[in-house]
Design an enzyme around this catalytic site. Sequence first.
Site, PDB file in Angstrom:
ATOM      1  N   SER A 118       0.853  -1.197   0.066  1.00  0.00           N
ATOM      2  CA  SER A 118      -0.065   0.016   0.062  1.00  0.00           C
ATOM      3  C   SER A 118       0.943   1.166   0.193  1.00  0.00           C
ATOM      4  O   SER A 118       0.313   2.388  -0.094  1.00  0.00           O
ATOM      5  CB  SER A 118      -0.895   0.154   1.252  1.00  0.00           C
ATOM      6  OG  SER A 118      -0.390  -0.355   2.478  1.00  0.00           O
ATOM      7  N   HIS A 161      -3.215  -3.895  -6.068  1.00  0.00           N
ATOM      8  CA  HIS A 161      -3.766  -3.358  -4.785  1.00  0.00           C
ATOM      9  C   HIS A 161      -4.919  -3.573  -4.545  1.00  0.00           C
ATOM     10  O   HIS A 161      -6.055  -2.775  -5.087  1.00  0.00           O
ATOM     11  CB  HIS A 161      -3.323  -1.849  -4.724  1.00  0.00           C
ATOM     12  CG  HIS A 161      -3.507  -1.557  -3.211  1.00  0.00           C
ATOM     13  ND1 HIS A 161      -3.900   0.035  -2.906  1.00  0.00           N
ATOM     14  CD2 HIS A 161      -3.298  -1.943  -1.986  1.00  0.00           C
ATOM     15  CE1 HIS A 161      -3.790   0.207  -1.804  1.00  0.00           C
ATOM     16  NE2 HIS A 161      -3.538  -1.019  -1.183  1.00  0.00           N
ATOM     17  N   GLU A 216      -6.619  -1.767  -7.919  1.00  0.00           N
ATOM     18  CA  GLU A 216      -5.610  -0.786  -8.405  1.00  0.00           C
ATOM     19  C   GLU A 216      -4.526  -1.890  -9.274  1.00  0.00           C
ATOM     20  O   GLU A 216      -3.889  -2.656  -8.283  1.00  0.00           O
ATOM     21  CB  GLU A 216      -5.067   0.103  -7.671  1.00  0.00           C
ATOM     22  CG  GLU A 216      -6.174   0.820  -7.186  1.00  0.00           C
ATOM     23  CD  GLU A 216      -5.481   1.899  -6.035  1.00  0.00           C
ATOM     24  OE1 GLU A 216      -5.769   3.346  -5.954  1.00  0.00           O
ATOM     25  OE2 GLU A 216      -4.570   1.575  -5.337  1.00  0.00           O
ATOM     26  N   ASN A 272      -5.167   5.294  -1.898  1.00  0.00           N
ATOM     27  CA  ASN A 272      -4.577   6.039  -0.626  1.00  0.00           C
ATOM     28  C   ASN A 272      -4.117   7.123  -0.820  1.00  0.00           C
ATOM     29  O   ASN A 272      -3.787   8.073   0.214  1.00  0.00           O
ATOM     30  CB  ASN A 272      -3.329   4.788  -0.189  1.00  0.00           C
ATOM     31  CG  ASN A 272      -3.842   3.485   0.291  1.00  0.00           C
ATOM     32  OD1 ASN A 272      -5.195   3.599   0.793  1.00  0.00           O
ATOM     33  ND2 ASN A 272      -3.035   2.561   0.697  1.00  0.00           N
TER      34      ASN A 272
HETATM   35  N1  3HC Z   1     -16.346 -10.960   4.634  1.00  0.00           N
HETATM   36  C1  3HC Z   1     -17.403 -11.234   3.965  1.00  0.00           C
HETATM   37  N2  3HC Z   1     -18.621 -10.402   4.129  1.00  0.00           N
HETATM   38  C2  3HC Z   1     -18.375  -9.173   4.749  1.00  0.00           C
HETATM   39  C3  3HC Z   1     -17.170  -8.826   5.283  1.00  0.00           C
HETATM   40  C4  3HC Z   1     -16.261 -10.003   5.121  1.00  0.00           C
HETATM   41  N3  3HC Z   1     -14.871  -9.702   5.741  1.00  0.00           N
HETATM   42  N4  3HC Z   1     -17.367  -7.843   5.821  1.00  0.00           N
HETATM   43  C5  3HC Z   1     -18.546  -7.417   5.785  1.00  0.00           C
HETATM   44  N5  3HC Z   1     -19.180  -8.212   5.020  1.00  0.00           N
HETATM   45  C6  3HC Z   1     -20.345  -8.210   4.539  1.00  0.00           C
HETATM   46  C7  3HC Z   1     -21.583  -9.019   5.168  1.00  0.00           C
HETATM   47  O1  3HC Z   1     -22.223  -9.800   4.085  1.00  0.00           O
HETATM   48  C8  3HC Z   1     -22.033  -8.255   5.846  1.00  0.00           C
HETATM   49  O2  3HC Z   1     -23.527  -8.936   6.174  1.00  0.00           O
HETATM   50  P1  3HC Z   1     -23.746  -9.686   7.390  1.00  0.00           P
HETATM   51  O3  3HC Z   1     -24.290  -8.743   8.573  1.00  0.00           O
HETATM   52  O4  3HC Z   1     -24.831 -10.728   7.054  1.00  0.00           O
HETATM   53  O5  3HC Z   1     -22.672 -10.478   7.730  1.00  0.00           O
HETATM   54  C9  3HC Z   1     -22.391  -6.869   5.368  1.00  0.00           C
HETATM   55  O6  3HC Z   1     -21.163  -6.709   4.399  1.00  0.00           O
HETATM   56  C10 3HC Z   1     -22.479  -5.661   6.135  1.00  0.00           C
HETATM   57  O7  3HC Z   1     -21.542  -5.649   6.963  1.00  0.00           O
HETATM   58  P2  3HC Z   1     -21.751  -5.010   8.493  1.00  0.00           P
HETATM   59  O8  3HC Z   1     -23.254  -5.078   8.700  1.00  0.00           O
HETATM   60  O9  3HC Z   1     -20.580  -5.585   9.377  1.00  0.00           O
HETATM   61  O10 3HC Z   1     -21.214  -3.470   8.317  1.00  0.00           O
HETATM   62  P3  3HC Z   1     -21.435  -2.250   7.237  1.00  0.00           P
HETATM   63  O11 3HC Z   1     -22.684  -2.435   6.484  1.00  0.00           O
HETATM   64  O12 3HC Z   1     -20.752  -1.364   7.715  1.00  0.00           O
HETATM   65  O13 3HC Z   1     -20.350  -2.868   5.933  1.00  0.00           O
HETATM   66  C11 3HC Z   1     -18.117  -2.420   5.270  1.00  0.00           C
HETATM   67  C12 3HC Z   1     -18.870  -3.164   6.239  1.00  0.00           C
HETATM   68  C13 3HC Z   1     -18.263  -3.347   3.969  1.00  0.00           C
HETATM   69  C14 3HC Z   1     -16.863  -2.962   5.619  1.00  0.00           C
HETATM   70  C15 3HC Z   1     -18.498  -1.016   5.150  1.00  0.00           C
HETATM   71  O14 3HC Z   1     -18.306  -0.479   6.261  1.00  0.00           O
HETATM   72  C16 3HC Z   1     -17.377  -0.451   4.167  1.00  0.00           C
HETATM   73  O15 3HC Z   1     -17.480  -0.292   2.929  1.00  0.00           O
HETATM   74  N6  3HC Z   1     -16.443   0.329   5.011  1.00  0.00           N
HETATM   75  C17 3HC Z   1     -15.373   1.129   4.079  1.00  0.00           C
HETATM   76  C18 3HC Z   1     -14.316   0.266   3.810  1.00  0.00           C
HETATM   77  C19 3HC Z   1     -13.160   0.751   3.291  1.00  0.00           C
HETATM   78  O16 3HC Z   1     -13.141   2.035   2.986  1.00  0.00           O
HETATM   79  N7  3HC Z   1     -12.169  -0.018   2.947  1.00  0.00           N
HETATM   80  C20 3HC Z   1     -10.809   0.571   2.505  1.00  0.00           C
HETATM   81  C21 3HC Z   1      -9.765   0.755   3.265  1.00  0.00           C
HETATM   82  S1  3HC Z   1      -8.413   1.235   2.585  1.00  0.00           S
HETATM   83  C22 3HC Z   1      -7.422  -0.177   2.068  1.00  0.00           C
HETATM   84  O17 3HC Z   1      -7.854  -1.196   2.295  1.00  0.00           O
HETATM   85  C23 3HC Z   1      -6.148   0.148   1.482  1.00  0.00           C
HETATM   86  C24 3HC Z   1      -4.874  -0.306   2.229  1.00  0.00           C
HETATM   87  O18 3HC Z   1      -3.796  -0.161   1.410  1.00  0.00           O
HETATM   88  C25 3HC Z   1      -4.891   0.750   3.595  1.00  0.00           C
END
Ligand code: 3HC
Length: 309
Positions: free
Chosen positions: A144, A165, A177, A215
């Site tokens: 990252s 990525h 990416e 990022n």
């Molecule tokens: N595996 C499978 N399914 C998942 C999961 C996982 N790890 N996490 C969430 N889900 C799914 C499930 O289907 C869940 O349904 P369930 O409750 O029946 O299990 C559904 O998503 C909804 O999840 P939650 O109710 O727990 O919570 P949210 O509705 O808030 O969704 C999220 C969770 C998808 C993580 C959402 O909050 C989101 O999109 N957040 C932003 C994440 C983001 O920006 N990520 C990028 C970070 S930067 C990065 O990674 C780069 C690195 O280089 C730093």
Amino acid sequence: MAFIGHQFCRAFSSSTLRSVAIKHVVIVGGGQMGAGIAQVAASTGHQVTLVDTSEAILAKGVKGIETSLKRVVKKKFADKPEAGEAFIEKVLGCVSTATDVGAVVESADLVLEAIVENLKIKQDLFSGIDKVAPEHTIFASNTSSLPIGDIASVTSRLDRFGGLHFFNPVPMMKLVEVIGTSSTSQDTFDSLVNFSRALGKTTVSCKDTPGFIVNRLLVPYMLEAVRLHERGHGSKEDIDVAMKLGAGYPMGPFELLDYVGLDTAKFILDGWSAMDADNPLFAQSPLLNKLVAEGKYGKKTGEGFYKYK
Ligand code: 3HC
């Protein structure tokens, strides 16, 4: 561990390439990112070998895949729980594990690393397997923050080296990416794009620049939220609510920092400020530094900006 679901893996291998048809993927790093990538690759019928330094880490990674698959299946096979169970079994059958990467690369079409963000460790990994991996094998990094070109520089396959990525949580985030260095061949780049699409992801093309696209925008935004809070201009709770309800973000910046890991965010920021110390976007945050120094990395350690059970 053998490929129990061999038939499934082969039947669904769908990367159609001019150059390399990616069927067998070796993923080095059994943490959250590596396991997540292994999950989506196996779910789309690729043979996956997940590699890490100990059986205990691998067992945890596979357990994480199983837990995540159960969440996916709950929705995807809501009316057919038995088909859901069978799907999980097939996917897990496409994942084998190993602790010696050199021993499993001989049939690899792609070796993708998602290990610790340390240039020397990544270089040592790739320079070692460069000697034993087949000619056609593509190497890729999920870094990252580190330049792909610097990681690739120790190998003899600069044309077959790129960046892939992924985003956390990998099964949910639809983007990959794809990063090409000045030496990455067009065939390699196309192979990486096609592989990502075969995983069901949408791709964007990135240059080998700090933070690529996501990022480079996301980390300064999250750090600006911390600075806003440090100036006393908003509580972290209010800032999170504001960005979720006012901008439609799924998580507020403090929730997301805790989710990504404060250590990871600091590592990225430190790397950038070392390159461009005068850039105010890359300025140090005393609050972030304090939390990291206290080992409060976010969700994974039970505490970051917030506390977790
Ligand atoms: N595996 C499978 N399914 C998942 C999961 C996982 N790890 N996490 C969430 N889900 C799914 C499930 O289907 C869940 O349904 P369930 O409750 O029946 O299990 C559904 O998503 C909804 O999840 P939650 O109710 O727990 O919570 P949210 O509705 O808030 O969704 C999220 C969770 C998808 C993580 C959402 O909050 C989101 O999109 N957040 C932003 C994440 C983001 O920006 N990520 C990028 C970070 S930067 C990065 O990674 C780069 C690195 O280089 C730093």
